[in-house]
Design a protein around this motif. Structure first.
Motif, mmCIF file in Angstrom:
data_model
loop_
_atom_site.group_PDB
_atom_site.id
_atom_site.type_symbol
_atom_site.label_atom_id
_atom_site.label_comp_id
_atom_site.label_asym_id
_atom_site.label_seq_id
_atom_site.Cartn_x
_atom_site.Cartn_y
_atom_site.Cartn_z
ATOM 1 N N ARG A 167 -36.165 -35.524 -44.879
ATOM 2 C CA ARG A 167 -35.202 -35.915 -43.853
ATOM 3 C C ARG A 167 -35.825 -35.852 -42.464
ATOM 4 O O ARG A 167 -35.678 -36.770 -41.651
ATOM 5 N N TRP A 224 -38.349 -38.665 -42.084
ATOM 6 C CA TRP A 224 -37.680 -39.956 -42.018
ATOM 7 C C TRP A 224 -37.102 -40.190 -40.623
ATOM 8 O O TRP A 224 -37.226 -41.271 -40.072
ATOM 9 N N THR A 225 -36.467 -39.177 -40.055
ATOM 10 C CA THR A 225 -35.852 -39.351 -38.739
ATOM 11 C C THR A 225 -36.887 -39.332 -37.623
ATOM 12 O O THR A 225 -36.586 -39.782 -36.517
ATOM 13 N N ARG A 264 -39.617 -41.044 -37.680
ATOM 14 C CA ARG A 264 -40.269 -42.355 -37.633
ATOM 15 C C ARG A 264 -39.786 -43.146 -36.434
ATOM 16 O O ARG A 264 -38.614 -43.064 -36.067
ATOM 17 N N SER A 318 -36.192 -45.230 -36.289
ATOM 18 C CA SER A 318 -35.243 -44.755 -37.291
ATOM 19 C C SER A 318 -33.935 -44.344 -36.598
ATOM 20 O O SER A 318 -33.906 -43.986 -35.443
#
Length: 72
Positions: free
Chosen positions: A59, A62-63, A65, A68
């Motif tokens: 998580r 992913w955030t 990036r 995003s």
């Protein structure tokens, strides 16, 4: 918090969650009149903590990036 203290704080947090989950699994097994060996509960708690930490790591990656969306 210094950079040397961060890994110890993180390890302490993981150990804390593992201990709490071990206790909860053992209590639940005992309350439901099932065989609840402490070793089995500790192993199950270790798997749950590992999956939770891996999910948190994914998580955060992913955030982080570019482009995003922030979590809802």
């Amino acid at each position: 918090m210094t950079s040397k203290a961060l890994p110890w704080a993180s390890a302490g947090s993981v150990l804390g969650w593992w201990a709490v989950l071990t206790g909860l699994l053992w209590l639940a097994g005992t309350a439901l009149d099932g065989p609840a060996p402490l070793g089995g509960c500790a192993a199950s708690a270790a798997v749950l903590v590992a999956v939770g930490e891996a999910g948190d790591w994914v998580r955060r990656r992913w955030t982080a990036r570019p482009g995003s969306r922030p979590p809802r």
